[in-house]
Design an enzyme around this catalytic site. Structure first.
Site, short mmCIF file in Angstrom:
data_model
loop_
_atom_site.label_atom_id
_atom_site.label_comp_id
_atom_site.label_asym_id
_atom_site.label_seq_id
_atom_site.Cartn_x
_atom_site.Cartn_y
_atom_site.Cartn_z
N GLU A 1 24.62 72.26 71.52
CA GLU A 1 25.76 73.04 72.03
C GLU A 1 25.67 73.29 73.53
OE1 GLU A 1 28.43 75.01 70.71
OE2 GLU A 1 28.34 74.35 68.63
N LYS B 1 39.61 71.72 54.39
CA LYS B 1 40.30 72.07 55.63
C LYS B 1 39.75 71.24 56.78
CE LYS B 1 41.28 76.79 54.11
NZ LYS B 1 41.06 78.24 54.35
N ALA C 1 23.72 80.62 64.25
CA ALA C 1 24.07 79.28 64.72
C ALA C 1 25.25 78.69 63.96
CB ALA C 1 22.86 78.36 64.61
N HIS D 1 6.87 41.25 75.57
CA HIS D 1 6.52 42.17 74.49
C HIS D 1 5.77 41.42 73.40
CE1 HIS D 1 6.89 45.80 72.09
NE2 HIS D 1 7.23 45.04 71.05
N ARG E 1 29.90 64.60 70.61
CA ARG E 1 28.58 65.12 70.94
C ARG E 1 27.56 64.06 70.50
NH1 ARG E 1 27.97 70.58 68.37
NH2 ARG E 1 29.42 71.23 69.99
N VAL F 1 16.11 46.90 80.01
CA VAL F 1 17.21 47.86 80.14
C VAL F 1 16.60 49.25 80.01
CG1 VAL F 1 18.98 46.27 79.27
CG2 VAL F 1 17.69 47.69 77.65
N LYS F 2 17.43 50.25 80.11
CA LYS F 2 16.94 51.63 80.07
C LYS F 2 16.16 51.90 78.79
CE LYS F 2 18.49 56.43 80.22
NZ LYS F 2 19.66 57.35 80.30
N ARG F 3 16.68 51.42 77.67
CA ARG F 3 16.04 51.64 76.38
C ARG F 3 14.91 50.64 76.17
NH1 ARG F 3 19.38 51.30 70.71
NH2 ARG F 3 17.63 51.70 69.29
N GLY G 1 42.78 68.61 62.59
CA GLY G 1 42.85 67.23 62.11
C GLY G 1 41.52 66.57 61.83
N THR H 1 19.73 73.61 71.78
CA THR H 1 20.81 73.19 70.89
C THR H 1 21.65 72.13 71.58
OG1 THR H 1 22.88 73.91 69.83
CG2 THR H 1 22.15 75.16 71.73
#
Length: 660
Positions: A434, A526, A393, A104, A619, A136-138, A530, A432
């Site tokens: 999600e 809230k 959303a 590189h 996530r 590597v992959k990255r 937890g 998303t």
């Protein structure tokens, strides 16, 4: 030791020769066919290989299973990549027992990515180098084997620095390859905190902004001097290129872009003047600065300028449905900062985009996408890129109003997608995070991770499956009817104008807004179940920059792609987010206007969201596609995002409300 080499350019030739000199057996070389549109001033790896009697190939896609199998049949002990332009798949990287290694053109971890030679000059660096690292992959992230420093002289330009780097690369390889051949391969992990990433440069990036400091303009000239495309400006509609320059400290009080003198040719910048030593008008020949001034008809006091809008081309028209939303209004701002974009938008409100309503390149209609179908169809036909950003959303609405979520998020958006198919328009669709649901992968890969959702009696998944089904429909339209599309998946974007405290009051907001409301009103924060659920929080500025690059679509690299946009480094639990928010709140200058902190309260998700809710533990995105297709890397720390978001909301609370 048997080697397979992937190589191109002068560095590729140096690498091939160094591997041969070190006594390796080269089984095959993979390179690229030269692009007729590119200035191929550099050496040819294919001619070198042919002259050496080594098999050489230039496949369009070396990662295709056919080529992977052929490389496997070669049974390489080691793989080298010397300025090969495409990433190699993990399947190829794992074929060599000793590993795969890339050369590189920077001192890693600085200047990962593309065009490091040019970027170090653009940024005025005094030192760079070359690094051999494990692949590597990255991209550019593997352990460092060896590196060699190269000093950058003040009179270095792109070509002279290129020659220095080639020489340094040969010296580096000559010293380390024999050691590696004996099985002694050094390995030093890169320090991620020091990593910087730069994307591809385009010829149009050479446009000079005379309002920049003179050193910045001079460095740009150095960075893209011949045989690169050059730094350029305009005199009226006539383009001219500057090939060499020098810095003059005194601009004599002239406005940026003003011609101070024509012999020598000097132009004022923000804090000095640039003397143009050589240049060329249009497609003419290279001449000295004073002759260039004559050719262009310049006189002292003339003002150089930016080109006419898009150099005579029509502006790109972007249709944003849901333009008043969080992503829509920030994206509008980014697009309007560029001269060659025009934004058309629709939404049911305009509070977040009020600052754009008088902008000449912003065209807004207040309306509902489920009602104004004729307006939408007309503007899909009229525009070049379509972003259907309208969606429900927020998790509580998934359980409260699942049918409304389906009707808006799927049915209304499907109609828009069909308009795009009908009029052959490019669509950039917000999928998303999600859709990954309860995927068990450590990080979610757009092309490999399974999309796992819960049972039918958990309506919280209506949003996820609506989006997923649209993803699949869009993909099918792309495969079968040629729809140009890109799907992007935002991972927990945060920032000013995210939503509103009023939305939080009825429970229909994102998590951080709800937490801020608790602090503003002095009610307990809230923590659902937890608050141990982890998310990767992404600054809206990072997210919008990635989305903007998708719209630009340099080299059409985003066509047909799914791209996660998130910050894996900003992973935190909701409890950690709340703690960080509380700390920022206590330090805020407006803190004294709000009630005391009421503490944390653990709440069961069923009691908060209803029986139809189901949460996910983590996530986290893989962002390799974003790095590869966009040259993008998130850079903004989570604390900065939290502080900016908090500040926006606290200042939006009026004085009377604070006092009460």
């Amino acid at each position: 030791m048997k080697a397979v080499i992937f190589a191109y350019h002068d560095m590729g030739c140096q690498g091939v020769q160094a591997v041969l000199d070190a006594g390796y057996d080269i089984a095959a070389i993979f390179t690229h066919a030269d692009n007729p549109a590119e200035n191929t001033f550099f050496g040819s790896v294919s001619r070198l290989a042919a002259g050496l009697g080594i098999p050489v190939y230039a496949p369009d896609n070396v990662n295709h299973p056919i080529w992977v199998d052929r490389i496997a049949e070669l049974a390489p002990d080691i793989i080298f990549s010397f300025y090969y332009r495409n990433l190699l798949s993990e399947e190829i990287l794992h074929l060599a027992p000793a590993g795969a290694f890339n050369l590189h053109g920077s001192l890693l971890p600085a200047y990962r990515g593309r065009a490091p030679l040019n970027w170090v000059l653009v940024n005025g660096e005094s030192e760079t180098g070359v690094t051999l690292h494990r692949m590597v992959k990255r991209a550019d992230a593997g352990e460092i084997v060896a590196s060699q420093r190269v000093a950058i002289a003040q009179d270095d330009v792109a070509l002279t620095l290129h020659h220095k780097l080639c020489q340094a690369a040969r010296q580096l390889l000559n010293s380390i390859l024999p050691t590696m051949k004996c099985g002694d391969i050094p390995s030093v992990p890169q320090r991620e905190s020091d990593a910087t990433y730069y994307g591809r440069r385009r010829p149009e990036d050479g446009l000079i902004d005379w309002h920049k400091p003179v050193s910045t303009v001079h460095n740009l000239v150095r960075a893209v001097a011949a045989p690169w495309p050059g730094a350029f400006s305009y005199n009226g509609s006539q383009k001219f290129t500057i090939w060499s320059s020098r810095i003059c400290p005194d601009a004599q009080g002239a406005l940026p872009g003003s011609v101070i003198s024509v012999s020598p040719l000097r132009v004022a910048c923000a804090d000095g003047a640039l003397e143009i030593i050589t240049g060329q008008a249009g497609d003419g020949i290279t001449v000295q600065g004073s002759q260039l001034a004559q050719t262009l008809g310049l006189v002292a006091g003339a003002r150089l300028n930016r080109p006419p809008a898009t150099s005579g081309k029509r502006r790109i028209r972007v249709l944003i449905l849901g333009v008043n939303g969080f992503i829509g209004n920030h994206l509008t701002e980014r697009l309007l900062n560029e001269e060659n974009y025009e934004v058309y938008g629709m939404d049911i409100g305009s509070n977040a985009i009020s600052r754009f309503l008088l902008h000449p390149r912003f065209h807004f209609v207040e309306g509902d996408i489920s009602i104004h179908s004729e307006w939408i169809e007309y503007h899909v036909k009229k525009c070049d890129v379509v972003l259907p950003l309208v969606a429900i959303a927020t998790p509580i609405e998934y359980t409260r109003n699942p049918l409304r979520v389906f009707e808006l998020d799927f049915e209304e958006n499907l109609r828009i997608i069909r308009y795009c198919v009908k009029y052959r328009k490019r669509v950039v669709f917000p999928s998303t995070s999600e859709v990954y649901g309860m995927c068990t992968d450590a990080s979610f890969d757009e092309d490999k991770s399974n999309l796992i959702v819960g049972p039918v009696n958990k309506p919280r998944w209506i949003y996820s499956v609506s989006k997923q089904l649209l993803d699949r429909v869009i993909w099918a339209y792309g495969e079968k009817e040629g729809l140009r599309f890109t799907l992007f998946r935002p991972f927990n974007w945060m920032g000013p104008r995210l939503d509103s405290l009023n939305a939080a009051r009825i429970g229909s907001s994102r998590a951080i807004t709800q937490l801020i409301l608790n602090l503003v009103e002095g009610t307990p924060i809230k923590l659902i179940d937890g608050g141990q659920q982890k998310r990767c929080f992404t600054d809206i500025r990072d997210g919008i920059e990635a989305l903007f690059r998708i719209i630009v679509n340099d080299g059409d690299r985003c066509d047909g792609k799914i791209i996660n946009i998130g910050n894996p480094d900003n992973e935190a639990s909701i409890q950690e987010l709340a703690t960080l928010l509380l700390d920022s709140f206590d330090k805020h200058p407006l803190r004294c206007h709000f009630p005391p902190f009421a503490g944390f309260q653990v709440v069961e998700s069923r009691s908060y969201y209803g029986k139809g809710y189901q949460d996910v533990a983590h996530r986290k995105p893989s962002i390799d596609n974003a790095r590869r297709c966009l040259g993008w890397e998130p850079s903004i720390a989570m604390r900065d995002t939290v502080e900016e978001t908090l500040d926006f909301f606290l200042r939006s609370v009026d004085v009377a409300e604070r006092a009460s």
